[in-house]
Scaffold this motif. Sequence first.
Motif, PDB file in Angstrom:
ATOM      1  N   TRP A   1       6.393  -5.602  10.638  1.00  0.00           N
ATOM      2  CA  TRP A   1       5.862  -5.202   9.336  1.00  0.00           C
ATOM      3  C   TRP A   1       6.032  -3.712   9.058  1.00  0.00           C
ATOM      4  N   PRO A   2       5.848  -2.827  10.030  1.00  0.00           N
ATOM      5  CA  PRO A   2       6.153  -1.421   9.751  1.00  0.00           C
ATOM      6  C   PRO A   2       7.604  -1.192   9.344  1.00  0.00           C
TER       7      PRO A   2
ATOM      8  N   GLY B   1       0.807  -1.219   0.000  1.00  0.00           N
ATOM      9  CA  GLY B   1       0.000   0.000   0.000  1.00  0.00           C
ATOM     10  C   GLY B   1       0.836   1.264   0.000  1.00  0.00           C
ATOM     11  N   SER B   2       1.910   1.283   0.778  1.00  0.00           N
ATOM     12  CA  SER B   2       2.745   2.489   0.829  1.00  0.00           C
ATOM     13  C   SER B   2       3.451   2.732  -0.502  1.00  0.00           C
ATOM     14  N   CYS B   3       3.882   1.647  -1.158  1.00  0.00           N
ATOM     15  CA  CYS B   3       4.542   1.805  -2.463  1.00  0.00           C
ATOM     16  C   CYS B   3       3.548   2.265  -3.527  1.00  0.00           C
ATOM     17  N   LEU B   4       2.332   1.731  -3.473  1.00  0.00           N
ATOM     18  CA  LEU B   4       1.305   2.172  -4.420  1.00  0.00           C
ATOM     19  C   LEU B   4       0.923   3.627  -4.171  1.00  0.00           C
TER      20      LEU B   4
ATOM     21  N   VAL C   1      11.238  -1.116   2.514  1.00  0.00           N
ATOM     22  CA  VAL C   1      10.903  -1.299   1.095  1.00  0.00           C
ATOM     23  C   VAL C   1      10.561   0.040   0.453  1.00  0.00           C
ATOM     24  N   LEU C   2       9.789   0.858   1.160  1.00  0.00           N
ATOM     25  CA  LEU C   2       9.425   2.171   0.623  1.00  0.00           C
ATOM     26  C   LEU C   2      10.662   3.036   0.407  1.00  0.00           C
ATOM     27  N   ALA C   3      11.583   3.008   1.347  1.00  0.00           N
ATOM     28  CA  ALA C   3      12.818   3.788   1.195  1.00  0.00           C
ATOM     29  C   ALA C   3      13.614   3.314  -0.010  1.00  0.00           C
ATOM     30  N   LEU C   4      13.657   2.004  -0.212  1.00  0.00           N
ATOM     31  CA  LEU C   4      14.397   1.448  -1.348  1.00  0.00           C
ATOM     32  C   LEU C   4      13.746   1.845  -2.670  1.00  0.00           C
TER      33      LEU C   4
ATOM     34  N   CYS D   1       4.612   9.351   2.789  1.00  0.00           N
ATOM     35  CA  CYS D   1       4.160   7.954   2.771  1.00  0.00           C
ATOM     36  C   CYS D   1       4.738   7.183   3.960  1.00  0.00           C
ATOM     37  N   GLY D   2       5.998   7.416   4.263  1.00  0.00           N
ATOM     38  CA  GLY D   2       6.622   6.732   5.391  1.00  0.00           C
ATOM     39  C   GLY D   2       6.023   7.139   6.718  1.00  0.00           C
ATOM     40  N   TRP D   3       5.781   8.425   6.888  1.00  0.00           N
ATOM     41  CA  TRP D   3       5.185   8.883   8.148  1.00  0.00           C
ATOM     42  C   TRP D   3       3.761   8.364   8.307  1.00  0.00           C
ATOM     43  N   THR D   4       3.064   8.196   7.187  1.00  0.00           N
ATOM     44  CA  THR D   4       1.719   7.616   7.253  1.00  0.00           C
ATOM     45  C   THR D   4       1.780   6.178   7.758  1.00  0.00           C
TER      46      THR D   4
END
Length: 229
Positions: free
Chosen positions: A153-154, A89-92, A160-163, A136-139
């Motif tokens: 999982w967080p 979800g965060s990547c999307l 993954v989002l950072a990458l 997105c990361g803070w969300t």
Amino acid sequence: MPKPFEPLRERLLRAGVAPHHVRRYILELSQHFEDLRTDLEQEGYARPKAEAVALNRIGRIDDLAQAMIDQPRLRSWNVRAPWATLVLGSCLAFAAGIMAALMLLASFGPSVPSSWAPQVASGTAFFCNFLLPLLCGWTVAVVAIRQRMDSFWPVVALGVLALVSSAIQVGVTMSGGHGEIGVGAGASLDTVVLLARNLVLTLIPYLIWRKWTETARGIMWADSSSRGG
């Protein structure tokens, strides 16, 4: 007295019940408690005795919690499928944010005065490459803290989002009523720097915030117990 249903709130959130269900349940119980307390005080009970009797009539915290926990439909999707809501979800959301920003630029860019074009172009790139990954990361962090989730999982989602956000970069140029948009992916020294920056500004604050909230809740419940004793 301390809020009587705060321990129940914590129990339900940690068990995976969705926050909006918890909020509604606690509100209903609190209103019922206040009604019972008012009725008992009108019957002549002192406030502490009225509160104790009202809580006893409502039921034990364990029973109230189990009534919600036993209903799978009330469980949050962040607990049921964290790989989907947090990681994917965060990547999307990151990709959707880039698309939205570029669509707005494509729609309104031609009407931007030439003197503003460089600032608009650099601002759009700054939003996509720097601000959006942080938002997105803070969300993810807010959702995880709110749900009282374990950190696994967080942390995976933020990593993954950072990458992903460091590997995908947006370039925007605008000049003379014309513009050019480029979206590229790759690995370089800049990618490593962005990866480190994203982790420092999302993962580390999340871990610190999580530790602080856990400590604060522990102190609060210890203080409540000592007053109750």
